[in-house]
Design an enzyme around this catalytic site. Structure first.
Site, PDB file in Angstrom:
ATOM      1  N   GLY A 111       2.466   6.942  -4.606  1.00 24.36           N
ATOM      2  CA  GLY A 111       3.220   5.698  -4.715  1.00 24.36           C
ATOM      3  C   GLY A 111       2.307   4.547  -5.111  1.00 24.36           C
ATOM      4  O   GLY A 111       1.075   4.652  -5.074  1.00 24.36           O
ATOM      5  N   CYS A 112       2.927   3.454  -5.505  1.00 23.39           N
ATOM      6  CA  CYS A 112       2.157   2.305  -5.994  1.00 23.39           C
ATOM      7  C   CYS A 112       1.345   1.662  -4.864  1.00 23.39           C
ATOM      8  O   CYS A 112       0.140   1.457  -4.993  1.00 23.39           O
ATOM      9  CB  CYS A 112       3.079   1.297  -6.669  1.00 23.39           C
ATOM     10  SG  CYS A 112       4.552   0.867  -5.716  1.00 23.39           S
ATOM     11  N   TYR A 113       1.998   1.353  -3.757  1.00 20.31           N
ATOM     12  CA  TYR A 113       1.266   0.761  -2.632  1.00 20.31           C
ATOM     13  C   TYR A 113       0.163   1.701  -2.134  1.00 20.31           C
ATOM     14  O   TYR A 113      -0.965   1.275  -1.912  1.00 20.31           O
ATOM     15  CB  TYR A 113       2.205   0.424  -1.479  1.00 20.31           C
ATOM     16  CG  TYR A 113       3.053  -0.797  -1.662  1.00 20.31           C
ATOM     17  CD1 TYR A 113       2.485  -2.056  -1.858  1.00 20.31           C
ATOM     18  CD2 TYR A 113       4.446  -0.733  -1.615  1.00 20.31           C
ATOM     19  CE1 TYR A 113       3.278  -3.195  -1.997  1.00 20.31           C
ATOM     20  CE2 TYR A 113       5.239  -1.866  -1.757  1.00 20.31           C
ATOM     21  CZ  TYR A 113       4.653  -3.097  -1.945  1.00 20.31           C
ATOM     22  OH  TYR A 113       5.421  -4.210  -2.074  1.00 20.31           O
ATOM     23  N   THR A 171      -1.514   3.940  -3.695  1.00 19.04           N
ATOM     24  CA  THR A 171      -2.643   4.025  -4.624  1.00 19.04           C
ATOM     25  C   THR A 171      -3.611   2.866  -4.423  1.00 19.04           C
ATOM     26  O   THR A 171      -4.825   3.054  -4.276  1.00 19.04           O
ATOM     27  CB  THR A 171      -2.130   4.052  -6.077  1.00 19.04           C
ATOM     28  OG1 THR A 171      -1.359   5.245  -6.278  1.00 19.04           O
ATOM     29  CG2 THR A 171      -3.283   4.034  -7.064  1.00 19.04           C
ATOM     30  N   ALA A 172      -3.076   1.646  -4.414  1.00 19.64           N
ATOM     31  CA  ALA A 172      -3.947   0.474  -4.227  1.00 19.64           C
ATOM     32  C   ALA A 172      -4.619   0.519  -2.860  1.00 19.64           C
ATOM     33  O   ALA A 172      -5.812   0.224  -2.712  1.00 19.64           O
ATOM     34  CB  ALA A 172      -3.130  -0.807  -4.383  1.00 19.64           C
TER      35      ALA A 172
END
Lengths: 349, 349, 349, 349
Positions: free
Chosen positions: B152-154, B156-157
């Site tokens: 997911g995007c969150y 990953t960061a």
């Protein structure tokens, strides 16, 4: 009916000054008698702020203490850091009431000021005399004062969100982490790459991590409430919007306090104070819901898994974080209802 | 020269699908042979995305496993939660490689999935077979796999920002607090008041506090790295911009680790991995500095007063947080250089 | 395979320079050998543009014609008005090919330049030698040239939208009204209240009405096409977004030409030119549909009630309106396919 | 002192309704006694608009004419097209004064309404009875009326900018071209891809060219002023901001009228009307300079080269373009000063 008073505004060509003008010109008990700009004296105010054409027709006055003393009863300082330190004592001397929107008089410790602001501090006397004007918390002290250090924008959102919990002993002050976010108007009207549209738009950045000058201001107030030194982790972010501050705050609970309990505790703490609104369970305020108004809205989440509370507090940085709270403090100083002239609804959408 | 392969994209009319198309049509070793939409089959893709007129002239295909198997070697799923759970096993069965951008195959525990996603989980077999494709961390596992659960995007960061410190034992995992912020494209192309322009513009809001479905995904990976269960405090905010995610992360240090030491440690950890860039001392990345690109940029601040580190990590949620990392995983699966077709600079300003 | 060439970029710390770098570093036949900044020589480029960290590691060179001649074959000038007038002849003299993104060499009349730009014009010789590089219209002249005056952003959108109709005699040139709108990046990276975030955000303003320096550039090209002097009404607006230009253009029809006929006429005019896309009947392009790309998209509406056509033309001002078209011109000069290195899709959303 | 009246608002959960509530709750002579929503009756208003928590505590009423007649003296309709046509006659019948913010009663020709709105028109009687409430122009008719058709947002900006010139015969009405731009709040709170954040943000688009339903409204008023049929070219654009409309208008001069002369003529025309502000020579208003206020600001440029005037007119679409002008009309109907409750300054920045 209460007697009206005359107000002067120093720093009228910045955003804080413009907002003071917008709000004061609608205040039923205040008459603006002088708008002052050191750099632009002699020009009509509307030349700098065309939105005020035909609304405020004043010519910008020079900064002259005697002149002000002859025209006004109260002075608002919307000046850059370092100006009020020297100027406020002169204005007080001349018999004026002073409400300082800058940070010059907020820190009781001169050395703290010099460390964080990198400028000479105001005199010990001025620092001792000034009252920290967080209206809902220290309003009683504001009442008798003639020299108000108006709180910073970040500290206002942060402290209103934390103080009831700290005072109640519900959170461990040593665990407080404040993740704060601000719209770009907080950077003022002065030019810089950090407020240049193409750099800031569609961009989110973190800045001054652990170095923001509002850190000692927040810690000073929290320490006073906690009765012991409090240090915090505080991060500021620049959000691509003009107005609005959100402080998202984290702390470890000292006991089993639910979100419902927080809501009830805060409602009690702020009872009768119209400008703090506590959100219902499961709801969190967004910055636009207070845009253009003097409200501070607060919401809570408690996570049993981690034993932490998350507190979300929002304000309009230019109103409750600056000009609005300054007028609220004037109202308190004058013995008027604190909401006088400030009971307008947020502008939405 | 490496042999090129044929790719199909399911969910081509959403933002994830559109970004896969943008990136894959410029990839030297991939040929898009089918763009698929369950709801809009038969229409030209450019009718839904006029920016692709004359660039991608395909007609949207129906979703038919046999049809895909005849046209493609690899399938990207850019589908809503719940679709891939049932579909991926069929695609694998038909001999296709599958890269799933949705969250359906990320959580190894079916019950966790059902608790956080409120939907039936994929089969135990599919969950066991899928590899969590955080390229820089689990790339070795990606290499031999034919079923990738793209992060997911969150997560990953967040994970790229935390894992080296957790692995090194430099921070106490139980103290991790993640304050995450996302642009609105993360909400997808589906309509809702939460993505309605006038509600979101000039507004900053917090949402799903302690309830976001990316929490178990983050904790699963951190627990694996830490070798023990990790729970975190995780808050998501919606920022008025289209693309970009920032995770601002806080943790208590286990020893005296300076920001310089963090920088060096992370540079070592990510050595040779071009898509993670570590910022120099005192500098923090902003989301626009990775906009449109596959980079993840990370910066550090250590506060001696509080004994905490603050880690700032940014990505473009649609690229490194979705389509870009998916292609990076394809590159790894194929044994190509992981940067193939992805080495374009951020779009700035 | 074509032979690659070496390129220098003067003005690398502005937005035009940064975009040249972004595009050229992905160009298969160009190698950037010098990035030059008069004001910041000696510093790493990434210090000014952190988004280029580890992508472009060059140190900024001083501006020295001999140095450039030793390192490069072609020079791009992304300099403020007034620099190229004096510099370009020296670079040509040193044997370099020059593509000037500034406005210094666009107007054939020195007196027009001095009237609209309020600066001394380039030499008659330089003005005579330079070719106005509107790629799709004057590409044949670009081919043999070594000195290109790259068109302005507004003129590019405007002229590509008007020229086929003017050439066909379908509209009365004396009735042309151009209502143009631009994102804020067009104002460059130089600081000013007109690009200060809080002034520009959530604001739409008109500026330089009838006074913009792009007016003579537009009229020069239209007059040449029309074979007689053309004067136009031209208004520019600043739109709260970073990239994008839209020209909405109005003219009285000379006969009964339908929107369908306009579409067909323009498709013929631009046949084989990939960067101009004509929208189908009843569809109008929006700026985001070309964002980050070299496309110019055009749509038409004809109103029988008024006998007027409305033409909507959009570009990304930093790409097709500056760096992208400059590279397109380089491609043409070199005899390469004009799309070389430029065939990337718009970034959407 | 004037006697206060009771007001009901139908359509309280849309943006027009919310703005009526914001403004009326601060109006000294109006008491809101009923907020009505057909779809959400029974819920607290603040559930739909959290920014009104503790400010307006009303429960949404059902739509019932008798109920309204018992609670209110005047009704504001902030309803979608087609509702007022049937409802207004019933409200008038029940003895209420009606101010209709929708477009249902603006066009005197039922066939025009049906052509442009694609809905059944109101009765001939209702259309005949209603007064077109462009306050500064038709205020005398508003005075004695009990049924006001409040002007549309685009027509308000356009007509206030054109009428004095048309009435004076200074411009040729057949040459009028109106290039209008609006913020996204004009699209209302209803969901659609055209107001979806990621589609609209950082994007500028043209829409409904020659087809907007405000065209006949504008032409009806201009024809009345000109004393002959006027047709116009009218284009609408969507600008990435929430509030604000700008109309940039072009027309051929009938004689040698300078910009100074226009300024003087307009100042005379609007003498004593506080909500129209004429900008000084060479200055043009921007939308933010009227944001949140009831002002309409107008500026002029005359181009001797082309013989055309360019007129720039701006309003806040939600205030002067809807709720604010509606209240201004109420003030006029009641014989109060037209500025009552509306003299607040724009919110800037």
């Amino acid at each position: 009916m209460s007697q009206s008073i005359r107000a002067a505004i120093i720093g009228a060509t910045g955003y804080g000054g413009a907002e003071l003008i917008r709000l004061l010109q609608a205040h039923p008990l205040v008459q603006i008698t002088s708008v002052i700009s050191t750099s632009n004296a002699g020009a009509p105010l509307a030349e700098h702020f065309p939105h005020l054409q035909e609304i405020v027709v004043d010519i910008l006055d020079v900064l002259d203490v005697d002149l002000i003393a002859g025209k006004a009863d109260v002075v608002f300082l919307a000046t850059p850091a370092g100006v009020s330190a020297g100027l406020s004592p002169q204005l007080i001397e001349a018999g004026l009431k002073v409400i300082d929107i800058s940070g010059d008089l907020r820190l009781k410790s001169a050395s703290d000021y010099e460390k964080w602001y990198k400028k000479p501090a105001a005199s010990e006397e001025a620092l001792a005399r000034s009252i920290y004007g967080l209206s809902e918390v220290f309003g009683d002290e504001v009442k008798g004062s003639d020299l108000i250090a108006n709180p910073g924008c970040y500290p206002t959102a942060t402290l209103l969100g934390l103080i009831p919990a700290v005072e109640a002993g519900w959170i461990d002050p040593s665990t407080i982490i404040i993740d704060a976010k601000s719209g770009v108007s907080g950077a003022g009207r002065g030019l810089g790459l950090g407020a240049h549209y193409s750099e800031v738009n569609e961009n989110l950045s973190a800045y001054k991590i652990n170095k923001h000058q509002h850190i000692p201001e927040i810690e000073q107030a929290l320490s006073r409430i906690a009765g012991k030194p409090v240090v915090t982790t505080f991060t500021t972010h620049l959000v691509p919007m003009t107005r609005g501050i959100m402080a998202t705050m984290y702390a470890t609970l000292t006991g089993e306090h639910t979100a419902e309990a927080f809501i009830e505790k805060y409602q009690q703490y702020y009872e009768g104070r119209k400008f703090v609104r506590i959100r219902p369970l499961g709801k969190y305020p967004s910055t636009k819901e207070v845009m253009g108004s003097n409200y501070c809205d607060i919401g809570f989440a408690v996570d049993e898994r981690t034993g932490r509370v998350t507190i979300v507090s929002v304000i309009d940085n230019v109103v409750k974080g600056a000009a609005g709270q300054a007028i609220q403090n004037l109202n308190i100083m004058q013995g008027w209802d604190e909401t006088t002239g400030l009971l307008f609804a947020p502008v939405y959408p």
